[in-house]
Design a protein around this motif. Sequence first.
Motif, PDB file in Angstrom:
ATOM      1  N   ASN A 241      10.191 -41.687  -8.991  1.00  0.00           N
ATOM      2  CA  ASN A 241      11.453 -41.645 -10.038  1.00  0.00           C
ATOM      3  C   ASN A 241      10.833 -41.020 -10.826  1.00  0.00           C
ATOM      4  O   ASN A 241      11.525 -39.973 -11.969  1.00  0.00           O
ATOM      5  CB  ASN A 241      11.876 -43.024 -10.517  1.00  0.00           C
ATOM      6  CG  ASN A 241      13.132 -43.751  -9.913  1.00  0.00           C
ATOM      7  OD1 ASN A 241      14.151 -43.020  -9.461  1.00  0.00           O
ATOM      8  ND2 ASN A 241      13.163 -44.784 -10.182  1.00  0.00           N
ATOM      9  N   LYS A 242       9.407 -41.450 -11.657  1.00  0.00           N
ATOM     10  CA  LYS A 242       8.813 -40.820 -12.782  1.00  0.00           C
ATOM     11  C   LYS A 242       8.222 -39.759 -12.659  1.00  0.00           C
ATOM     12  O   LYS A 242       8.109 -38.744 -13.129  1.00  0.00           O
ATOM     13  CB  LYS A 242       7.765 -41.670 -12.778  1.00  0.00           C
ATOM     14  CG  LYS A 242       7.836 -43.251 -13.246  1.00  0.00           C
ATOM     15  CD  LYS A 242       6.899 -44.083 -13.166  1.00  0.00           C
ATOM     16  CE  LYS A 242       6.536 -44.825 -14.033  1.00  0.00           C
ATOM     17  NZ  LYS A 242       5.217 -46.166 -13.696  1.00  0.00           N
ATOM     18  N   ILE A 243       7.728 -39.036 -10.996  1.00  0.00           N
ATOM     19  CA  ILE A 243       7.724 -37.869 -10.940  1.00  0.00           C
ATOM     20  C   ILE A 243       8.806 -36.751 -10.900  1.00  0.00           C
ATOM     21  O   ILE A 243       8.459 -35.369 -11.637  1.00  0.00           O
ATOM     22  CB  ILE A 243       7.061 -37.516  -8.978  1.00  0.00           C
ATOM     23  CG1 ILE A 243       5.824 -38.383  -9.346  1.00  0.00           C
ATOM     24  CG2 ILE A 243       7.540 -36.682  -9.079  1.00  0.00           C
ATOM     25  CD1 ILE A 243       5.675 -38.457  -7.846  1.00  0.00           C
ATOM     26  N   LEU A 244       9.840 -36.877 -10.630  1.00  0.00           N
ATOM     27  CA  LEU A 244      10.628 -37.001 -10.386  1.00  0.00           C
ATOM     28  C   LEU A 244      11.799 -36.887 -12.312  1.00  0.00           C
ATOM     29  O   LEU A 244      11.790 -35.386 -12.784  1.00  0.00           O
ATOM     30  CB  LEU A 244      12.193 -37.344 -10.230  1.00  0.00           C
ATOM     31  CG  LEU A 244      12.717 -37.134  -8.962  1.00  0.00           C
ATOM     32  CD1 LEU A 244      13.436 -37.906  -7.947  1.00  0.00           C
ATOM     33  CD2 LEU A 244      12.485 -35.406  -8.027  1.00  0.00           C
ATOM     34  N   LYS A 245      11.045 -37.346 -13.118  1.00  0.00           N
ATOM     35  CA  LYS A 245      11.731 -37.615 -14.538  1.00  0.00           C
ATOM     36  C   LYS A 245      10.715 -36.158 -15.379  1.00  0.00           C
ATOM     37  O   LYS A 245      11.223 -36.176 -16.500  1.00  0.00           O
ATOM     38  CB  LYS A 245      11.015 -38.791 -15.413  1.00  0.00           C
ATOM     39  CG  LYS A 245      12.172 -38.742 -16.638  1.00  0.00           C
ATOM     40  CD  LYS A 245      11.871 -40.605 -16.775  1.00  0.00           C
ATOM     41  CE  LYS A 245      12.528 -40.628 -18.953  1.00  0.00           C
ATOM     42  NZ  LYS A 245      12.063 -41.976 -18.828  1.00  0.00           N
ATOM     43  N   ASN A 246       9.952 -36.370 -14.898  1.00  0.00           N
ATOM     44  CA  ASN A 246       8.623 -35.741 -15.602  1.00  0.00           C
ATOM     45  C   ASN A 246       7.911 -34.225 -14.555  1.00  0.00           C
ATOM     46  O   ASN A 246       7.347 -33.633 -15.367  1.00  0.00           O
ATOM     47  CB  ASN A 246       7.520 -36.448 -16.004  1.00  0.00           C
ATOM     48  CG  ASN A 246       7.774 -37.569 -16.991  1.00  0.00           C
ATOM     49  OD1 ASN A 246       7.789 -37.802 -18.282  1.00  0.00           O
ATOM     50  ND2 ASN A 246       7.888 -38.794 -16.224  1.00  0.00           N
ATOM     51  N   ALA A 247       8.711 -33.811 -13.736  1.00  0.00           N
ATOM     52  CA  ALA A 247       8.118 -32.997 -13.561  1.00  0.00           C
ATOM     53  C   ALA A 247       8.321 -31.267 -14.192  1.00  0.00           C
ATOM     54  O   ALA A 247       7.786 -30.268 -14.448  1.00  0.00           O
ATOM     55  CB  ALA A 247       8.610 -32.439 -11.639  1.00  0.00           C
ATOM     56  N   ILE A 248       9.617 -31.936 -15.029  1.00  0.00           N
ATOM     57  CA  ILE A 248      10.622 -30.265 -15.472  1.00  0.00           C
ATOM     58  C   ILE A 248       9.308 -29.827 -16.588  1.00  0.00           C
ATOM     59  O   ILE A 248       9.216 -28.588 -16.749  1.00  0.00           O
ATOM     60  CB  ILE A 248      11.387 -30.687 -15.932  1.00  0.00           C
ATOM     61  CG1 ILE A 248      11.938 -29.213 -16.146  1.00  0.00           C
ATOM     62  CG2 ILE A 248      11.736 -31.775 -16.776  1.00  0.00           C
ATOM     63  CD1 ILE A 248      12.612 -28.334 -15.112  1.00  0.00           C
TER      64      ILE A 248
END
Length: 310
Positions: A241-248
């Motif tokens: 979740n954290k990766i998907l939230k901040n990867a952008i």
Amino acid sequence: MKNVKTEKLTEIITILDILRWSSSKFNSVPICYGHGTDNFWDETLHLILSGLNLPINIPTEMYHARLTTKERNKLIQLVFRRIIQRVPVPYLVNKAWFCGLEFYVDKRVFIPRSPISELIMSCFHNILPDKPHRILDIGTGSGCISIAIAMTNPNAIIDAVDISIDALKIAEKNIKYYNLENRITPIHSDIFSNILKLKYDLIITNPPYVNSTDIYKLPKEFLYEPIIALSANKKGLSIINKILKNAIHHLNQNGILICEVGVAKTALIEHYPNVPFQWLQFTNGGENVFMLNYEQILSFHYHTFTMRNI
């Protein structure tokens, strides 16, 4: 290790003898494979030959070489530790292999075994439009993914992050072994926390994804690995979740995110039904690795992470 006393182990004289005896032992007990091998013979080769500091592909003529008493006793003890204590072979010999490369490992770090290795060996053929230059490896562990990419892509500059200082010490050891200090930077970071505003062509990760309630249901071999490298709460999705939230915020506009999710795939799809995950195919085994490009992440990012609290 009572069984040692009931066998005529002095009859083990050559490498071939110890290979035959060890393979019989492994094949007669319900040990779990999965840390680089999937059968008793490969397990035997990795333990015995690595225990002798020999490569796996030695000429078979060398199998007839005689063991010293010290070598024989050491190998017998390793075999019984594998069987009775269920210690994975890479921890017994402090060696693991990934993309054909050897890595130092011990109990401070996860044992390399990701299908991502196939992508690296193919230089991300048909996956990435160009060879990535700046790369972020999240949860680097032993440094195997970063090092393998650097060895196949001489122009790659890689930041290798991990929340575990102990793991980073292992990564640093392996990076130094391959003389890649100028191209791979180990960073102590909780995912993106110490990455600042850097942008990458590729973010690649094999994060923890085992549901915390299932972690102790795993075979004993897996419980020797650091729990922090295996377990994630919220159906195994907390790190993902954290990766998907901040990867952008850390991808270039032509950037790609590649992430292994393992047993959390079903939960991930249920949690993000509108995300167009591209599930990569592997010819050498393995699955549950997705890819998303910058535009795909951007298209769902606002509605997924801004409009609702995950």
